[in-house]
Design an enzyme around this catalytic site. Sequence first.
Site, PDB file in Angstrom:
ATOM      1  N   LYS A 184      45.464  72.584  71.729  1.00 58.61           N
ATOM      2  CA  LYS A 184      44.513  71.910  70.811  1.00 58.61           C
ATOM      3  C   LYS A 184      43.662  72.155  69.800  1.00 58.61           C
ATOM      4  CE  LYS A 184      40.355  69.922  70.602  1.00 58.61           C
ATOM      5  NZ  LYS A 184      40.335  70.583  69.789  1.00 58.61           N
ATOM      6  N   GLY A 241      35.978  81.041  72.657  1.00 58.22           N
ATOM      7  CA  GLY A 241      35.247  80.020  71.792  1.00 58.22           C
ATOM      8  C   GLY A 241      33.930  80.323  72.941  1.00 58.22           C
ATOM      9  N   SER A 242      33.400  79.362  72.431  1.00 58.98           N
ATOM     10  CA  SER A 242      31.606  79.423  73.139  1.00 58.98           C
ATOM     11  C   SER A 242      31.572  79.712  74.573  1.00 58.98           C
ATOM     12  CB  SER A 242      30.751  78.261  72.252  1.00 58.98           C
ATOM     13  OG  SER A 242      31.253  76.932  73.208  1.00 58.98           O
ATOM     14  N   GLY A 245      31.378  75.120  75.814  1.00 59.51           N
ATOM     15  CA  GLY A 245      32.641  74.448  75.709  1.00 59.51           C
ATOM     16  C   GLY A 245      33.286  75.614  77.304  1.00 59.51           C
ATOM     17  N   GLY A 246      33.652  76.431  77.151  1.00 59.41           N
ATOM     18  CA  GLY A 246      34.844  77.708  78.223  1.00 59.41           C
ATOM     19  C   GLY A 246      34.355  77.220  79.488  1.00 59.41           C
ATOM     20  N   GLU A 265      38.178  83.369  76.566  1.00 58.59           N
ATOM     21  CA  GLU A 265      37.161  84.377  76.206  1.00 58.59           C
ATOM     22  C   GLU A 265      36.394  84.216  75.704  1.00 58.59           C
ATOM     23  OE1 GLU A 265      37.972  87.775  76.946  1.00 58.59           O
ATOM     24  OE2 GLU A 265      40.070  86.836  77.730  1.00 58.59           O
ATOM     25  N   CYS A 302      32.834  87.603  68.389  1.00 57.60           N
ATOM     26  CA  CYS A 302      32.840  87.919  69.443  1.00 57.60           C
ATOM     27  C   CYS A 302      32.153  89.192  69.452  1.00 57.60           C
ATOM     28  CB  CYS A 302      33.766  86.903  70.360  1.00 57.60           C
ATOM     29  SG  CYS A 302      35.709  87.844  70.145  1.00 57.60           S
ATOM     30  N   GLU A 391      24.061  85.603  73.621  1.00 59.79           N
ATOM     31  CA  GLU A 391      24.503  86.056  72.419  1.00 59.79           C
ATOM     32  C   GLU A 391      24.236  84.934  71.120  1.00 59.79           C
ATOM     33  OE1 GLU A 391      29.106  85.976  70.879  1.00 59.79           O
ATOM     34  OE2 GLU A 391      28.328  83.360  70.996  1.00 59.79           O
TER      35      GLU A 391
HETATM   36  P1  NAP Z   1      33.520  75.831  70.756  1.00 59.70           P
HETATM   37  O1  NAP Z   1      33.178  75.282  70.554  1.00 59.70           O
HETATM   38  O2  NAP Z   1      33.893  76.733  72.294  1.00 59.70           O
HETATM   39  O3  NAP Z   1      35.506  75.389  70.590  1.00 59.70           O
HETATM   40  C1  NAP Z   1      36.539  76.573  71.297  1.00 59.70           C
HETATM   41  C2  NAP Z   1      37.281  74.864  71.167  1.00 59.70           C
HETATM   42  O4  NAP Z   1      36.843  74.097  72.837  1.00 59.70           O
HETATM   43  C3  NAP Z   1      37.739  73.557  70.226  1.00 59.70           C
HETATM   44  O5  NAP Z   1      38.522  73.434  70.401  1.00 59.70           O
HETATM   45  C4  NAP Z   1      36.204  72.478  70.639  1.00 59.70           C
HETATM   46  O6  NAP Z   1      36.482  71.335  70.273  1.00 59.70           O
HETATM   47  C5  NAP Z   1      36.856  72.881  72.458  1.00 59.70           C
HETATM   48  N1  NAP Z   1      35.731  72.617  73.196  1.00 59.70           N
HETATM   49  C6  NAP Z   1      34.505  72.771  73.294  1.00 59.70           C
HETATM   50  N2  NAP Z   1      33.421  72.627  74.313  1.00 59.70           N
HETATM   51  C7  NAP Z   1      34.461  71.645  74.653  1.00 59.70           C
HETATM   52  C8  NAP Z   1      33.983  70.454  75.887  1.00 59.70           C
HETATM   53  N3  NAP Z   1      32.972  70.690  76.577  1.00 59.70           N
HETATM   54  N4  NAP Z   1      35.509  70.024  76.314  1.00 59.70           N
HETATM   55  C9  NAP Z   1      37.007  69.739  74.970  1.00 59.70           C
HETATM   56  N5  NAP Z   1      36.568  70.802  74.584  1.00 59.70           N
HETATM   57  C10 NAP Z   1      35.608  71.430  74.245  1.00 59.70           C
HETATM   58  O7  NAP Z   1      33.757  77.795  69.751  1.00 59.70           O
HETATM   59  P2  NAP Z   1      34.055  77.998  68.541  1.00 59.70           P
HETATM   60  O8  NAP Z   1      32.550  77.437  67.836  1.00 59.70           O
HETATM   61  O9  NAP Z   1      34.785  77.856  67.947  1.00 59.70           O
HETATM   62  O10 NAP Z   1      33.928  79.980  68.492  1.00 59.70           O
HETATM   63  C11 NAP Z   1      32.933  80.166  68.797  1.00 59.70           C
HETATM   64  C12 NAP Z   1      32.470  80.660  69.545  1.00 59.70           C
HETATM   65  O11 NAP Z   1      33.624  81.924  70.481  1.00 59.70           O
HETATM   66  C13 NAP Z   1      31.426  82.018  69.837  1.00 59.70           C
HETATM   67  O12 NAP Z   1      30.475  81.737  70.835  1.00 59.70           O
HETATM   68  C14 NAP Z   1      32.112  83.718  69.583  1.00 59.70           C
HETATM   69  O13 NAP Z   1      31.067  84.376  70.752  1.00 59.70           O
HETATM   70  C15 NAP Z   1      32.873  82.756  70.777  1.00 59.70           C
HETATM   71  N6  NAP Z   1      34.633  83.535  70.573  1.00 59.70           N
HETATM   72  C16 NAP Z   1      35.325  84.082  71.151  1.00 59.70           C
HETATM   73  C17 NAP Z   1      36.059  84.797  71.159  1.00 59.70           C
HETATM   74  C18 NAP Z   1      36.851  86.193  72.575  1.00 59.70           C
HETATM   75  O14 NAP Z   1      37.788  86.704  72.440  1.00 59.70           O
HETATM   76  N7  NAP Z   1      35.637  86.405  73.708  1.00 59.70           N
HETATM   77  C19 NAP Z   1      36.252  85.018  70.046  1.00 59.70           C
HETATM   78  C20 NAP Z   1      36.215  84.602  68.864  1.00 59.70           C
HETATM   79  C21 NAP Z   1      35.372  83.532  68.759  1.00 59.70           C
HETATM   80  P3  NAP Z   1      35.876  70.239  69.038  1.00 59.70           P
HETATM   81  O15 NAP Z   1      36.994  71.319  67.982  1.00 59.70           O
HETATM   82  O16 NAP Z   1      36.037  69.137  68.877  1.00 59.70           O
HETATM   83  O17 NAP Z   1      34.961  71.713  68.885  1.00 59.70           O
END
Ligand code: NAP
Length: 506
Positions: A184, A241-242, A245-246, A265, A302, A391
């Site tokens: 995706k 991701g967040s 969302g996760g 993650e 992250c 966070e």
């Molecule tokens: P995000 O907003 O959760 O987006 C990640 C993906 O999930 C995107 O494709 C997003 O779609 C999709 N998504 C999110 N919510 C959804 C929902 N309710 N239903 C369906 N799809 C959904 O995360 P991000 O902004 O990319 O990343 C920032 C966060 O990631 C930070 O909190 C950071 O700490 C964390 N992170 C963690 C790691 C790790 O390894 N643990 C690494 C890097 C980042 P869209 O494209 O449509 O928004």
Amino acid sequence: MNTTFKPHGKHLVAGEWIGTDNTFPSEPAHGDVFQFSVGTPELVDQAAQAAEDAFWTYGYTSRDERAVFLETIAEEIDARGDAITEIGTSETGLPDGRLQGERGRTVGQLRLFASHIRDGAYLDRRHDGALPDRQPLPRPDIRMMQRPIGPVAVFGASNFPLAFSTAGGDTASALAAGCPVIVKGHSAHPGTGEIVAEAVHAAIEKCGMPKGVFSFIQGGKRDVGQSLVQHPLIKAVGFTGSLGGGRALFDLCAQRPEPIPFFGELGSVNPMFFLPDALKARGAEIAAGWAGSLTMGAGQFCTNPGISVVIDGEDGDAFIEAATNALAPMGAQTMLTDGIAQAYRQGRDRIAGTAGVQELLTSTCDLRNATPYLFATTGKEWLENEVLGEEVFGPLGLIVKVADFDELLLLAKSLQGQLTCTVHMDAGDADAARKLLPVLERKAGRILANGFPTGVEVCDAMVHGGPYPASTNFGATSVGTMSIRRFLRPVSYQNIPEAVLPSDLG
Ligand code: NAP
């Protein structure tokens, strides 16, 4: 600066580039805006059917065939190197050097998985030979090996447009295992996603792999990701991701008639604990290092070390002064998206508005440009306000002054799951460190001494994960060769004739 690569904005589904009537615009930090086709659940279904068909071939390719495929993807990414850097910097605002380094990491991961599967140790092959004369019952011949699980869905993160995205670690490890992948696309870097998907497509053609082995579907609307994790042919999800969302997608996976593993993650505050001798001897030096780690990539990691825990007193005060001085001159940096900049401002307001928090460094965050913030509080306030442990994605630091080592231990025990915890210690701190380590082992996937957690080595021993909410599956890692295990399943073969066994067991 306008980009030379002009995305067509289509989805790659089973070898075909497909557009839809509705589009969404990219939101670049600078340069051209492009239109991207909005994905649909129908496209997800087509991709999932093709992935399932492909599995019957791809899942049974030799390890060497898959290794060559991974290496060819790496070559195709390298061949598009400058164009990838150009569109990547335009969409994310990250500097050229960062994108180049991340590309190196991405192709390095693909090549590492190629050599990892050639070696074959990941199959964890076991054999308990037959004991026909054993009393009271004979023992059958039992062999075991890890098998790929089927089609995998991958969601990349905004902050790693290459290494944790379209052909990043989740895709590389799933393909290495023998699982077709449906990505995706992330809405924060749709053009970067498209050009990398083109590289994977070219490798599929060159290696003669089945077309359904990789599909790439842009989002635009949430129903794409939701229908993907709910699709009955999808057998696991890799997500970076967040937390919000996760968690939403994890819950959907758990509610399916056939629940599937969701390897999310998520976020972390990555606390650093300062033990007394190290704080006294090297407080100012560590403060300068912390300022660099905290602000690297505008703090959008992250593994960003958001919290420093020091024991109250003269050395703690000196650390606070040094950290404030080191952070004050740091200039504004561009954040990945308008939404992330807004979330950063909201996080800052949440911390600033919490009782007992003192603002040490006031800065600005206009539109997408952010400078660092620094706050301080006491151990008592921290323990009473759970919100301080959440966070804030960006360059925000919080120093917690604990009364003594016992309160430091109490604070460590109260932590939520973390990706990392760091201890700053000198030789004289060893006794205290021995008391702290068992607590940190229960809290984090990776524990560091005398360093900074930003920068995750891709290697055999790496764990990038941790107890919830750092990840949704504490037994897994999303970085390093062990991440392949997420997409494998052990199968025992009892008394199966040699002539029928899979070739890897023969
Ligand atoms: P995000 O907003 O959760 O987006 C990640 C993906 O999930 C995107 O494709 C997003 O779609 C999709 N998504 C999110 N919510 C959804 C929902 N309710 N239903 C369906 N799809 C959904 O995360 P991000 O902004 O990319 O990343 C920032 C966060 O990631 C930070 O909190 C950071 O700490 C964390 N992170 C963690 C790691 C790790 O390894 N643990 C690494 C890097 C980042 P869209 O494209 O449509 O928004």
